[in-house]
Design a protein around this motif. Structure first.
Motif, PDB file in Angstrom:
ATOM      1  N   ARG A  16      30.622  44.442  37.266  1.00 40.34           N
ATOM      2  CA  ARG A  16      29.191  44.634  36.968  1.00 40.34           C
ATOM      3  C   ARG A  16      28.383  43.408  37.363  1.00 40.34           C
ATOM      4  NH1 ARG A  16      30.873  47.721  31.541  1.00 40.34           N
ATOM      5  NH2 ARG A  16      31.186  49.729  32.535  1.00 40.34           N
ATOM      6  N   VAL A  17      28.554  43.032  38.640  1.00 43.65           N
ATOM      7  CA  VAL A  17      27.828  41.894  39.210  1.00 43.65           C
ATOM      8  C   VAL A  17      27.071  42.380  40.445  1.00 43.65           C
ATOM      9  CG1 VAL A  17      29.403  40.125  38.336  1.00 43.65           C
ATOM     10  CG2 VAL A  17      29.868  41.177  40.534  1.00 43.65           C
ATOM     11  N   PRO A  18      25.966  41.704  40.814  1.00 46.65           N
ATOM     12  CA  PRO A  18      25.157  42.156  41.951  1.00 46.65           C
ATOM     13  C   PRO A  18      25.787  41.898  43.320  1.00 46.65           C
ATOM     14  CG  PRO A  18      24.204  40.189  40.980  1.00 46.65           C
ATOM     15  CD  PRO A  18      25.351  40.601  40.102  1.00 46.65           C
ATOM     16  N   ALA A  19      26.630  40.867  43.412  1.00 42.29           N
ATOM     17  CA  ALA A  19      27.256  40.529  44.695  1.00 42.29           C
ATOM     18  C   ALA A  19      28.767  40.393  44.501  1.00 42.29           C
ATOM     19  CB  ALA A  19      26.689  39.223  45.230  1.00 42.29           C
ATOM     20  N   THR A  20      29.492  40.734  45.541  1.00 44.52           N
ATOM     21  CA  THR A  20      30.951  40.632  45.478  1.00 44.52           C
ATOM     22  C   THR A  20      31.366  39.167  45.384  1.00 44.52           C
ATOM     23  OG1 THR A  20      31.119  42.594  46.859  1.00 44.52           O
ATOM     24  CG2 THR A  20      33.101  41.256  46.649  1.00 44.52           C
ATOM     25  N   PRO A  21      32.111  38.799  44.332  1.00 45.89           N
ATOM     26  CA  PRO A  21      32.555  37.401  44.216  1.00 45.89           C
ATOM     27  C   PRO A  21      33.630  37.096  45.254  1.00 45.89           C
ATOM     28  CG  PRO A  21      33.437  38.709  42.408  1.00 45.89           C
ATOM     29  CD  PRO A  21      32.541  39.606  43.196  1.00 45.89           C
ATOM     30  N   PRO A  22      33.776  35.826  45.598  1.00 42.54           N
ATOM     31  CA  PRO A  22      34.812  35.471  46.574  1.00 42.54           C
ATOM     32  C   PRO A  22      36.200  35.667  45.970  1.00 42.54           C
ATOM     33  CG  PRO A  22      33.826  33.496  45.653  1.00 42.54           C
ATOM     34  CD  PRO A  22      33.030  34.661  45.131  1.00 42.54           C
ATOM     35  N   PRO A  23      37.190  35.940  46.819  1.00 40.79           N
ATOM     36  CA  PRO A  23      38.551  36.073  46.292  1.00 40.79           C
ATOM     37  C   PRO A  23      39.034  34.722  45.784  1.00 40.79           C
ATOM     38  CG  PRO A  23      38.557  36.184  48.695  1.00 40.79           C
ATOM     39  CD  PRO A  23      37.128  36.118  48.259  1.00 40.79           C
ATOM     40  N   GLY A  24      39.874  34.769  44.768  1.00 38.31           N
ATOM     41  CA  GLY A  24      40.422  33.520  44.261  1.00 38.31           C
ATOM     42  C   GLY A  24      40.706  33.560  42.777  1.00 38.31           C
ATOM     43  N   VAL A  25      41.016  32.396  42.249  1.00 36.86           N
ATOM     44  CA  VAL A  25      41.444  32.246  40.866  1.00 36.86           C
ATOM     45  C   VAL A  25      40.377  32.720  39.891  1.00 36.86           C
ATOM     46  CG1 VAL A  25      42.131  30.554  39.116  1.00 36.86           C
ATOM     47  CG2 VAL A  25      43.033  30.371  41.430  1.00 36.86           C
TER      48      VAL A  25
END
Length: 111
Positions: free
Chosen positions: A47-56
């Motif tokens: 439920r965020v406006p932009a796709t977060p970067p892959p990672g921890v």
């Protein structure tokens, strides 16, 4: 990749290894990873406006969300609150499995 990055990835992967869930949930989620689209699915699940970067950080957010889903699944039926939805739990598990796989690809064994 720094040693600290590698350690945090290993720590997250160890946390994932300790998670125990019913086989039906896990099997269903594993099948769902074939259709996982991180650009649309991850945004919707977190439920965020932009796709977060892959990672921890992304995997940790999914671990917390999945733990909450599991808490709702295992609470006594007489408790009032947000109902547990199997479909929501499965989609969180799908994202968690897929994102952990993406993160694990970064970890290379030390020679």
């Amino acid at each position: 990749m720094s040693c600290q990055d590698r350690e945090s990835i290993v720590t997250v992967l160890q946390t994932l290894a300790r998670i125990k869930r019913p086989q039906l949930l896990l099997r269903t989620a594993r099948h769902g990873t074939r259709d996982y689209n991180r650009n649309t699915d991850l945004r919707r699940i977190l439920r965020v406006p932009a796709t977060p970067p892959p990672g921890v950080a992304t995997v940790r957010a999914l671990i917390e969300l999945e733990a909450w889903q599991n808490e709702m699944r295992t609470r006594p039926p007489h408790e009032i609150g947000t109902p547990w939805r199997a479909a929501r739990h499965v989609e969180v598990l799908i994202a968690l499995i897929a994102e952990a796989g993406i993160m694990a690809e970064v970890v290379q064994p030390v020679a």
